[in-house]
Write a protein that holds these residues in place. Structure first.
Motif, PDB file in Angstrom:
ATOM      1  N   ARG A  61      -9.494   4.321 -12.380  1.00  0.00           N
ATOM      2  CA  ARG A  61      -8.203   3.886 -11.866  1.00  0.00           C
ATOM      3  C   ARG A  61      -7.094   3.598 -12.834  1.00  0.00           C
ATOM      4  O   ARG A  61      -6.120   3.443 -12.490  1.00  0.00           O
ATOM      5  CB  ARG A  61      -8.440   2.683 -11.128  1.00  0.00           C
ATOM      6  N   SER A  85      -8.466  -6.553  -7.609  1.00  0.00           N
ATOM      7  CA  SER A  85      -9.084  -5.496  -7.152  1.00  0.00           C
ATOM      8  C   SER A  85     -10.222  -6.108  -6.440  1.00  0.00           C
ATOM      9  O   SER A  85     -10.569  -5.736  -5.459  1.00  0.00           O
ATOM     10  CB  SER A  85      -9.577  -4.579  -7.958  1.00  0.00           C
ATOM     11  N   CYS A 118      -7.949  -5.384 -12.432  1.00  0.00           N
ATOM     12  CA  CYS A 118      -9.322  -5.373 -12.090  1.00  0.00           C
ATOM     13  C   CYS A 118      -9.838  -6.771 -12.802  1.00  0.00           C
ATOM     14  O   CYS A 118     -10.511  -7.590 -12.370  1.00  0.00           O
ATOM     15  CB  CYS A 118     -10.175  -4.360 -12.696  1.00  0.00           C
ATOM     16  N   ARG A 157       0.989  -1.032  -0.089  1.00  0.00           N
ATOM     17  CA  ARG A 157      -0.099  -0.104   0.037  1.00  0.00           C
ATOM     18  C   ARG A 157       0.874   0.974   0.104  1.00  0.00           C
ATOM     19  O   ARG A 157       2.120   1.197   0.564  1.00  0.00           O
ATOM     20  CB  ARG A 157      -0.822   0.147   1.054  1.00  0.00           C
ATOM     21  N   SER A 181      -5.425  -1.280  -5.533  1.00  0.00           N
ATOM     22  CA  SER A 181      -6.476  -0.042  -5.060  1.00  0.00           C
ATOM     23  C   SER A 181      -5.658   1.299  -5.045  1.00  0.00           C
ATOM     24  O   SER A 181      -6.297   2.353  -4.756  1.00  0.00           O
ATOM     25  CB  SER A 181      -7.018  -0.450  -3.680  1.00  0.00           C
ATOM     26  N   ASP A 182      -4.339   1.225  -5.253  1.00  0.00           N
ATOM     27  CA  ASP A 182      -3.884   2.425  -4.869  1.00  0.00           C
ATOM     28  C   ASP A 182      -3.055   2.924  -6.062  1.00  0.00           C
ATOM     29  O   ASP A 182      -2.564   4.393  -6.057  1.00  0.00           O
ATOM     30  CB  ASP A 182      -2.344   2.373  -3.804  1.00  0.00           C
ATOM     31  N   ASN A 216     -13.436  -4.834  -3.986  1.00  0.00           N
ATOM     32  CA  ASN A 216     -13.525  -3.234  -3.770  1.00  0.00           C
ATOM     33  C   ASN A 216     -13.753  -2.582  -5.031  1.00  0.00           C
ATOM     34  O   ASN A 216     -13.837  -1.274  -5.009  1.00  0.00           O
ATOM     35  CB  ASN A 216     -12.032  -2.973  -3.351  1.00  0.00           C
ATOM     36  N   CYS A 217     -13.553  -3.206  -6.128  1.00  0.00           N
ATOM     37  CA  CYS A 217     -13.833  -2.562  -7.229  1.00  0.00           C
ATOM     38  C   CYS A 217     -15.156  -2.766  -7.928  1.00  0.00           C
ATOM     39  O   CYS A 217     -15.727  -3.865  -8.312  1.00  0.00           O
ATOM     40  CB  CYS A 217     -12.692  -3.139  -8.292  1.00  0.00           C
TER      41      CYS A 217
END
Ligand code: HEM
Length: 148
Positions: free
Chosen positions: A114, A125, A120, A24, A98-99, A128-129
């Motif tokens: 993103r 992801s 994805c 992260r 995600s970052d 969360n996506c």
């Protein structure tokens, strides 16, 4: 012999070649001291601590970017292909999907902006996506629904 694999995997991938460790950005941002310096360049995380005093461009420019995304500065300098090769020595993992923020020149518009369709689609992801939802399945990398 203990081989440390990326944690948090879902049980697949015994080979160390396929194991990718995701970091992260907040984790990377902590590595900004003279003792430990990490950088992000093009979505990859590099531990450049031992490279600091070897860098032909000096350590200061690296310290300035410590814990942050140095992609732009790295490109601005117009580093040689030798320099790009050197990066591999310091590679420790990838930025967590995600970052990832959209880079200029990213391919395809992710529905959430993103710029990260590949991750994805590979399910990285995960839940969360929003693009993992069925509604997005008809969207291509261009972000346009296929006309029918
Ligand atoms: C781990 C990442 C990096 C590696 C492996 C690296 C490697 C190198 C190498 C090998 C050179 C010699 C010239 C060349 O071959 O291109 C160089 C020069 C230089 N680098 Fe880096 N570099 C890195 C990151 C950065 C970053 C983040 C910056 C800027 C913030 C930077 C700024 C410079 C500058 C200013 C020079 C001198 C260019 C010149 O005098 O012509 N470098 N770097």
């Amino acid at each position: 012999m203990a081989t440390v694999e990326a944690s948090g995997s879902d049980g697949k991938g015994q080979g160390s070649e396929t194991a990718v460790t995701y970091y992260r950005l907040e984790e990377v941002a902590k590595r900004n001291t003279a003792k430990e310096i990490w950088l992000v360049i093009h979505g990859r995380v590099y531990d450049i601590t031992r490279f600091l005093n070897e860098h032909p461009g000096g350590e200061e420019v690296l310290i300035e970017q410590a814990g942050a995304d140095a992609s732009e500065s790295f490109e601005d300098v117009g580093h040689s292909s030798d320099a790009r090769e050197m990066l591999k020595q310091y590679y420790i993992g990838d930025v967590h999907p995600s970052d990832l923020k959209p880079q200029s020149g990213n391919k395809g518009n992710h529905p959430e902006g993103r710029g990260d369709w590949g991750a994805c689609r590979n399910g990285v992801s995960g839940a969360n996506c929003a693009c993992a939802s069925p509604g997005y399945s008809s969207l291509g990398p261009g972000g346009l629904p296929s006309a029918s």
